[in-house]
Design a protein around this motif. Structure first.
Motif, mmCIF file in Angstrom:
data_model
loop_
_atom_site.group_PDB
_atom_site.id
_atom_site.type_symbol
_atom_site.label_atom_id
_atom_site.label_comp_id
_atom_site.label_asym_id
_atom_site.label_seq_id
_atom_site.Cartn_x
_atom_site.Cartn_y
_atom_site.Cartn_z
ATOM 1 N N ALA A 66 0.775 -1.288 0.122
ATOM 2 C CA ALA A 66 0.067 0.148 -0.132
ATOM 3 C C ALA A 66 0.841 1.108 0.012
ATOM 4 O O ALA A 66 0.650 2.300 -0.648
ATOM 5 N N LEU A 67 2.068 1.175 0.783
ATOM 6 C CA LEU A 67 2.878 2.409 0.855
ATOM 7 C C LEU A 67 3.633 2.455 -0.481
ATOM 8 O O LEU A 67 3.787 3.448 -0.967
ATOM 9 N N PHE A 68 3.970 1.444 -1.024
ATOM 10 C CA PHE A 68 4.696 1.222 -2.638
ATOM 11 C C PHE A 68 3.770 2.329 -3.531
ATOM 12 O O PHE A 68 4.372 2.966 -4.025
ATOM 13 N N ILE A 69 2.562 1.953 -3.258
ATOM 14 C CA ILE A 69 1.431 2.603 -4.303
ATOM 15 C C ILE A 69 1.582 4.087 -4.143
ATOM 16 O O ILE A 69 1.684 4.787 -4.968
ATOM 17 N N ARG A 70 1.642 4.522 -2.922
ATOM 18 C CA ARG A 70 1.494 5.852 -2.369
ATOM 19 C C ARG A 70 2.953 6.616 -2.608
ATOM 20 O O ARG A 70 2.687 7.600 -3.576
ATOM 21 N N VAL A 71 3.815 5.975 -2.719
ATOM 22 C CA VAL A 71 5.206 6.362 -3.010
ATOM 23 C C VAL A 71 5.345 6.725 -4.461
ATOM 24 O O VAL A 71 5.598 7.790 -5.163
ATOM 25 N N VAL A 72 4.865 5.384 -5.245
ATOM 26 C CA VAL A 72 4.827 5.567 -6.840
ATOM 27 C C VAL A 72 4.001 7.025 -7.140
ATOM 28 O O VAL A 72 4.549 7.773 -8.072
ATOM 29 N N LYS A 73 2.934 6.803 -6.693
ATOM 30 C CA LYS A 73 1.933 8.110 -7.261
ATOM 31 C C LYS A 73 2.584 9.641 -6.704
ATOM 32 O O LYS A 73 2.301 10.522 -7.424
ATOM 33 N N ALA A 82 12.945 -0.452 -2.936
ATOM 34 C CA ALA A 82 13.895 0.068 -2.065
ATOM 35 C C ALA A 82 13.746 1.345 -1.330
ATOM 36 O O ALA A 82 13.862 1.759 -0.218
ATOM 37 N N LEU A 83 12.979 2.396 -2.083
ATOM 38 C CA LEU A 83 12.783 3.471 -1.757
ATOM 39 C C LEU A 83 11.548 3.671 -0.770
ATOM 40 O O LEU A 83 11.457 4.308 0.247
ATOM 41 N N THR A 84 10.698 2.756 -1.009
ATOM 42 C CA THR A 84 9.378 2.569 -0.120
ATOM 43 C C THR A 84 9.701 2.048 1.010
ATOM 44 O O THR A 84 9.342 2.667 2.292
ATOM 45 N N ASN A 85 10.877 1.190 1.232
ATOM 46 C CA ASN A 85 11.136 0.722 2.537
ATOM 47 C C ASN A 85 12.000 1.828 3.247
ATOM 48 O O ASN A 85 12.024 1.849 4.435
ATOM 49 N N TRP A 86 12.681 2.629 2.571
ATOM 50 C CA TRP A 86 13.622 3.775 3.142
ATOM 51 C C TRP A 86 12.383 4.750 3.775
ATOM 52 O O TRP A 86 12.585 5.296 4.985
ATOM 53 N N VAL A 87 11.191 4.907 3.049
ATOM 54 C CA VAL A 87 10.232 5.969 3.598
ATOM 55 C C VAL A 87 9.477 5.321 4.713
ATOM 56 O O VAL A 87 9.334 6.027 5.591
ATOM 57 N N ALA A 88 9.425 4.101 4.779
ATOM 58 C CA ALA A 88 8.720 3.419 5.799
ATOM 59 C C ALA A 88 9.394 3.658 6.933
ATOM 60 O O ALA A 88 8.935 3.780 8.225
ATOM 61 N N ALA A 89 10.984 3.638 6.842
ATOM 62 C CA ALA A 89 11.872 3.669 8.078
ATOM 63 C C ALA A 89 12.033 5.163 8.544
ATOM 64 O O ALA A 89 12.466 5.225 9.709
#
Length: 263
Positions: free
Chosen positions: A203-210, A253-260
């Motif tokens: 779900a966060l992946f989709i938010r990051v891409v958008k 990778a960017l999504t995991n960074w954003v999550a952290a």
């Protein structure tokens, strides 16, 4: 309704032939499972130009979704055996899990004005749909199939390529439709890849891409800060890139960074 009716039978046959047959997903059912027909849903049957070829295939059980009442009446009159499997209504509102709990393939000459929405529905039901063959506006087909680094590469490119292998099959000229559209069309095929779950919060992946493509002319740093805050001053090596430069793996990778790092 944004529909341009295909009138060239050779093109319709090629679209039909591009679709695989047999069971939608491999199961441990019977040894002869490969001989069992699989369900395929044609989105927007129109006057049955593509439908007629699908109905000839013994490896498929063809269903249809059609919202236009005149087309529905025509199909009832000319393909009476197909009538029990013709769903009158809006595909975008159809509960695919209720109708096809064992999965389905999608095919169609998709209306230009809802083609992107059809692909988002495909993504929502990616565990049900292993394959999709569709004719769409050429520029949308190019966008979906493009690799990173292209100006056409965008949100739909990343999201679809995360879960599907995409093939641009062939271009279709305007003259094979009634009425003719003002642009060229193209047929693409999407087949589910080996990724069952991304190595990140999907779900966060989709938010990051958008978020990244929401301000695609800006560097990733500015696009993500607008959506998630300043990350406490932390920086990522991708921050100096623009969204179209990042692959699916980069976005994971960017999504995991954003999550952290998000506050």
């Amino acid at each position: 309704m944004g529909q341009h009716f295909l009138v060239d039978l050779n093109i319709a046959r090629k679209i039909c032939d591009a679709l695989s047959g047999g069971p939608v997903f491999g199961t441990s059912a019977a040894a002869d499972s490969s001989a069992r027909p699989g369900d395929v849903l044609e989105v927007g049957c129109g006057m049955g130009v593509l439908t007629q070829f699908l109905l000839r295939r013994e490896d498929l059980v063809t269903w249809g979704a059609e919202i236009d009442t005149e087309s529905v009446a025509y199909l009832h009159a000319h393909y009476p055996d197909f009538t029990p499997r013709l769903i009158e209504g809006d595909f975008l509102k159809l509960d695919l899990r209720a109708h096809f709990p064992q999965g389905l393939r999608l095919i169609g000459n998709f209306p230009y004005n809802i083609s992107s929405q059809i692909f988002f529905r495909l993504l929502e039901n990616r565990d049900l749909i292993p394959e999709c063959v569709g004719m769409i506006q050429r520029e949308v087909a190019v966008r979906i199939a493009e690799p990173p680094g292209s100006r056409e590469y965008g949100i739909l490119s990343v999201l679809l390529q995360a879960w599907y292998d995409i093939e641009y099959l062939f271009t279709v000229n305007e003259t094979v439709f009634a009425p003719p559209p003002k642009v060229k069309s193209a047929v693409i095929r999407l087949r589910r890849n080996a990724t069952r779950q991304l190595d990140c919060d999907e779900a966060l992946f989709i938010r990051v891409v958008k978020a990244a493509f929401g301000q695609r002319r800006k560097m990733i740093r500015n696009a993500l800060r607008a959506a998630f805050g300043d990350f406490g001053g932390a920086e990522h090596s991708f921050f100096t890139h623009r969204a179209e430069q990042l692959s699916v793996a980069d976005f994971v990778a960017l999504t995991n960074w954003v999550a952290a790092h998000r506050s």
